[in-house]
Design a protein around this motif. Structure first.
Motif, mmCIF file in Angstrom:
data_model
loop_
_atom_site.group_PDB
_atom_site.id
_atom_site.type_symbol
_atom_site.label_atom_id
_atom_site.label_comp_id
_atom_site.label_asym_id
_atom_site.label_seq_id
_atom_site.Cartn_x
_atom_site.Cartn_y
_atom_site.Cartn_z
ATOM 1 N N CYS A 154 -8.658 51.112 70.214
ATOM 2 C CA CYS A 154 -7.363 51.692 69.836
ATOM 3 C C CYS A 154 -7.347 53.178 70.135
ATOM 4 N N MET A 155 -6.220 53.655 70.676
ATOM 5 C CA MET A 155 -6.155 55.055 71.062
ATOM 6 C C MET A 155 -5.308 55.861 70.087
ATOM 7 N N VAL A 156 -5.545 57.167 70.101
ATOM 8 C CA VAL A 156 -4.644 58.097 69.439
ATOM 9 C C VAL A 156 -3.794 58.695 70.548
ATOM 10 N N ILE A 157 -2.500 58.548 70.451
ATOM 11 C CA ILE A 157 -1.624 59.180 71.426
ATOM 12 C C ILE A 157 -1.340 60.582 70.899
ATOM 13 N N LYS A 158 -1.725 61.585 71.653
ATOM 14 C CA LYS A 158 -1.599 62.958 71.164
ATOM 15 C C LYS A 158 -0.179 63.482 71.391
ATOM 16 N N PRO A 159 0.166 64.585 70.726
ATOM 17 C CA PRO A 159 1.565 65.046 70.779
ATOM 18 C C PRO A 159 2.135 65.178 72.200
ATOM 19 N N TYR A 160 1.353 65.688 73.118
ATOM 20 C CA TYR A 160 1.894 65.868 74.473
ATOM 21 C C TYR A 160 2.160 64.519 75.147
ATOM 22 N N GLY A 161 1.238 63.603 74.976
ATOM 23 C CA GLY A 161 1.422 62.262 75.525
ATOM 24 C C GLY A 161 2.583 61.547 74.845
ATOM 25 N N TYR A 162 2.664 61.724 73.548
ATOM 26 C CA TYR A 162 3.721 61.050 72.809
ATOM 27 C C TYR A 162 5.090 61.606 73.186
ATOM 28 N N ALA A 163 5.138 62.886 73.509
ATOM 29 C CA ALA A 163 6.414 63.495 73.919
ATOM 30 C C ALA A 163 6.935 62.840 75.193
ATOM 31 N N ILE A 164 6.017 62.493 76.099
ATOM 32 C CA ILE A 164 6.434 61.817 77.334
ATOM 33 C C ILE A 164 6.935 60.407 76.994
ATOM 34 N N TRP A 165 6.183 59.727 76.150
ATOM 35 C CA TRP A 165 6.583 58.385 75.715
ATOM 36 C C TRP A 165 7.964 58.434 75.043
ATOM 37 N N GLU A 166 8.199 59.441 74.217
ATOM 38 C CA GLU A 166 9.502 59.568 73.560
ATOM 39 C C GLU A 166 10.631 59.743 74.565
ATOM 40 N N LYS A 167 10.347 60.481 75.626
ATOM 41 C CA LYS A 167 11.366 60.639 76.668
ATOM 42 C C LYS A 167 11.659 59.305 77.339
ATOM 43 N N MET A 168 10.585 58.586 77.647
ATOM 44 C CA MET A 168 10.767 57.257 78.241
ATOM 45 C C MET A 168 11.589 56.384 77.310
ATOM 46 N N GLN A 169 11.220 56.410 76.047
ATOM 47 C CA GLN A 169 11.915 55.594 75.060
ATOM 48 C C GLN A 169 13.400 55.911 75.017
ATOM 49 N N SER A 170 13.714 57.201 74.989
ATOM 50 C CA SER A 170 15.114 57.542 74.798
ATOM 51 C C SER A 170 15.947 57.146 76.014
ATOM 52 N N VAL A 171 15.370 57.276 77.208
ATOM 53 C CA VAL A 171 16.093 56.864 78.408
ATOM 54 C C VAL A 171 16.288 55.345 78.423
ATOM 55 N N LEU A 172 15.186 54.624 78.183
ATOM 56 C CA LEU A 172 15.266 53.161 78.184
ATOM 57 C C LEU A 172 16.202 52.661 77.087
ATOM 58 N N ASP A 173 16.084 53.296 75.927
ATOM 59 C CA ASP A 173 16.915 52.862 74.803
ATOM 60 C C ASP A 173 18.395 52.958 75.156
ATOM 61 N N LYS A 174 18.747 54.046 75.835
ATOM 62 C CA LYS A 174 20.146 54.212 76.255
ATOM 63 C C LYS A 174 20.525 53.138 77.275
ATOM 64 N N MET A 175 19.598 52.845 78.178
ATOM 65 C CA MET A 175 19.886 51.809 79.168
ATOM 66 C C MET A 175 20.095 50.447 78.496
ATOM 67 N N PHE A 176 19.319 50.185 77.467
ATOM 68 C CA PHE A 176 19.474 48.911 76.745
ATOM 69 C C PHE A 176 20.825 48.868 76.029
ATOM 70 N N LYS A 177 21.174 49.985 75.382
ATOM 71 C CA LYS A 177 22.450 50.042 74.649
ATOM 72 C C LYS A 177 23.606 49.892 75.630
ATOM 73 N N ASP A 178 23.465 50.551 76.786
ATOM 74 C CA ASP A 178 24.528 50.487 77.800
ATOM 75 C C ASP A 178 24.710 49.077 78.347
ATOM 76 N N THR A 179 23.688 48.241 78.216
ATOM 77 C CA THR A 179 23.825 46.861 78.690
ATOM 78 C C THR A 179 24.081 45.922 77.516
ATOM 79 N N GLY A 180 24.506 46.520 76.388
ATOM 80 C CA GLY A 180 25.002 45.686 75.289
ATOM 81 C C GLY A 180 24.003 45.270 74.232
ATOM 82 N N HIS A 181 22.805 45.835 74.256
ATOM 83 C CA HIS A 181 21.784 45.417 73.292
ATOM 84 C C HIS A 181 21.775 46.299 72.051
#
Length: 491
Positions: A34-61
């Motif tokens: 199991c890994m610890v995702i550090k703040p800098y890595g997590y910040a990138i993941w959060e960006k990915m999440q927010s973009v994908l999340d919007k794409m999911f919402k835009d397709t009705g999810h």
RNA sequence: CGGGGUGUAGCGUAGCCCGGUUAGCGCGCCUGCUUUGGGAGCAGGAGGUCGCAAGUUCGAAUCUUGCCACCCCGACCA
């Protein structure tokens, strides 16, 4: 320059491990696998999440959340599903600890045994379909388009940061539809969302395709994936989308009344991408100086570094830097002025290169005097001086250019390392000596696929959806083949 | 789960074969001064259950046994 990383050519896998740690993305934890995702890595993941999340919402999810624990009996309801996941499940058997009789530490309280053991979700189909049963009665309840952001656990033998960890973060979409056609359409739509995300945000070209029977998700009728090529010539499955048919509807008895008043099983899909995308991002673009991040996903897009000898010089520089920062910030660019006096400029240059910050600005006495800013782009490390006056335009254009350039570079790399084999001998030669995608004809049988994997350690990554459908003969058996499929050694 | 390897300060390591000063070095950290256009210099300083446990011995980082953890290579996998 001091060497921080193992060189990519010297030892690719060591280079990757070094980079993830040195760039502060993640580290191994004291929990095995199991890994610890550090703040800098997590910040990138959060960006990915927010973009994908919007794409999911835009397709009705819509997002929802289902439990981490799955009753053991749920998992076995769908035969293929349980067979696929049983070998890597963590199981909760007790709910209480007590002081050890010998006074040393605590032990499991054997009297607190769960009546039914709970599996920590390796994926959530079962708990979700068990729930959907109550949510769906008529065609009016369909389609049901749900996504959840969650962690899952798969007890892996060998783990690597981001690429394969025992616990990882992901999103899993689970949808229910009235017709087969609509469910297939949904499966392909989400595959498309993933490929657009990979291309436009991660600057990473991917091949969309169908998985073969052996590589199919446990419980799916069809599995589709996006496959990316890493810089060492190995393929990385970066996202999957499954057409589940009526398998889970039947297993969990999810039926609906259609317009004709007939009771039918619903049709299902599920799709997901995980923190593995972080590994893909690292391996797609980075170099021996460190990370190269696409500007659209970089937590920090621009850093400003002051260069000065005397205190008074810093004051002037700080004023000018503050002004630039404000302008860039107003233009929607993420920017930091690093005025720490505990590190020297050279140290900072290396540090931000290691972390993949796309654009670096340096401001020194000479720049103040000439009204210029020194601009360095991370992808090429090219250094140029620009007038300070229209720095916002300069930086904006540069960020776009970097985004385009690293995509083009990754695309060219893939083109150069995609080859065609017309005989099995040629195929074995290419897999051995030219790591990358190899396009070849295959007769569609698992036996032939297994033979090829046993001989070469390469697997069929996917049967591509797009591109030419050239007919031919299987390179192993000579039987007819409708199109070339993608082979590679994979992560 | 097989085969190989490694555990010594936050990180990287020397010492172990052949037991015997206060366990050494580099990076990092702290203090001070000088520095600052590509990972600064000098001086001083802090930091160690030598993976854990038992054993052999006058004496163990060093020898013996057991255990644990991690890494690499295979089988398995997003």
């Amino acid at each position: 320059m001091a060497k921080i990383l193992t060189s990519k050519n010297e030892n690719y896998s060591q280079w990757y491990n070094d980079l993830v740690i040195k760039a502060d993305l993640a580290e191994n934890s004291s929990v095995r696998g199991c890994m610890v995702i550090k703040p800098y890595g997590y910040a990138i993941w959060e960006k990915m999440q927010s973009v994908l999340d919007k794409m999911f919402k835009d397709t009705g999810h819509s997002n929802a959340y289902f439990p981490l624990f799955i009753p053991k009996s749920f998992l076995s309801r769908e035969a293929d599903h349980v067979e696929g996941f049983a070998k890597e499940c963590a199981v909760v058997t007790h709910y209480r600890l007590k002081n050890s009789p010998d006074g040393r530490g605590i032990v499991v309280d054997e009297t607190a045994k769960l009546e039914e053991e709970l599996v920590i979700r390796p994926t959530s189909e079962t708990i979700i379909w068990n729930t959907y049963k109550n949510w769906i009665q008529s065609y009016r309840d369909l389609p049901l388009l749900i996504n959840q952001w969650a962690n899952v656990v798969r007890w892996e033998m060998r783990t690597r940061l981001f690429l394969r960890t025992a616990e990882f973060l992901w999103q899993e979409g689970h949808t229910a539809h009235a017709t087969k056609e609509e469910a297939i359409e949904e499966t392909l739509k989400m595959l498309d969302v993933y490929s657009v995300f990979a291309r436009d945000w991660m600057a990473m070209p991917v091949i969309k395709g169908t998985k073969t029977e052996t590589e199919r998700f446990a419980g799916a009728v069809d599995t589709y994936s996006i496959e990316a090529l890493m810089q060492d010539g190995k393929a990385l499955q970066s996202g999957t989308s499954h057409f589940l048919g009526q398998n889970f509807a039947k297993a969990f008895d999810v039926k609906f009344l259609d317009k004709q008043g007939k009771l039918e099983y619903v049709w299902a899909t599920s799709w997901g991408v995980s923190t593995r995308l972080m590994g893909a991002l690292v391996m797609a673009h980075s170099d021996d100086s460190g990370l190269v991040l696409p500007p659209k996903l970089a937590p920090l897009q621009v850093v400003i570094i002051p260069i000065y000898k005397k205190r008074e010089e810093l004051e002037v520089i700080a004023t000018r830097a503050g002004d630039i920062r404000q302008q860039l910030s107003a233009a929607g660019i993420t920017v930091k002025f690093d005025d720490r006096d505990t590190y020297k400029p050279g140290w900072k240059f290396n540090e931000y290169e290691l972390k993949g910050v796309p654009v670096r600005l340096a401001l020194g006495p000479r720049d103040i005097e000439n009204g210029t800013v020194e601009v360095v782009r991370r992808d090429t490390l090219e250094k140029r001086s620009f007038p300070a006056g229209n720095i916002v335009e300069t930086v904006k254009n540069l960020l776009d250019e970097i985004q385009d350039n690293i995509y083009r570079k990754a695309f060219d790399f893939r083109e150069k390392n995609t080859t065609r084999a017309n005989s099995y001998q040629e195929f074995r030669d290419l897999i051995e000596n030219n790591p990358g995608f190899v396009l070849a004809h295959w007769d569609g049988t698992s036996e032939t696929e297994e033979k090829i994997t046993a001989d070469t350690r390469a697997t069929i990554r996917c049967i591509p959806l797009d591109g030419e459908k050239e007919k031919g003969k299987c390179m192993v058996t000579g039987k007819p083949s409708a199109q070339r499929v993608v082979f590679a050694k994979a992560y």
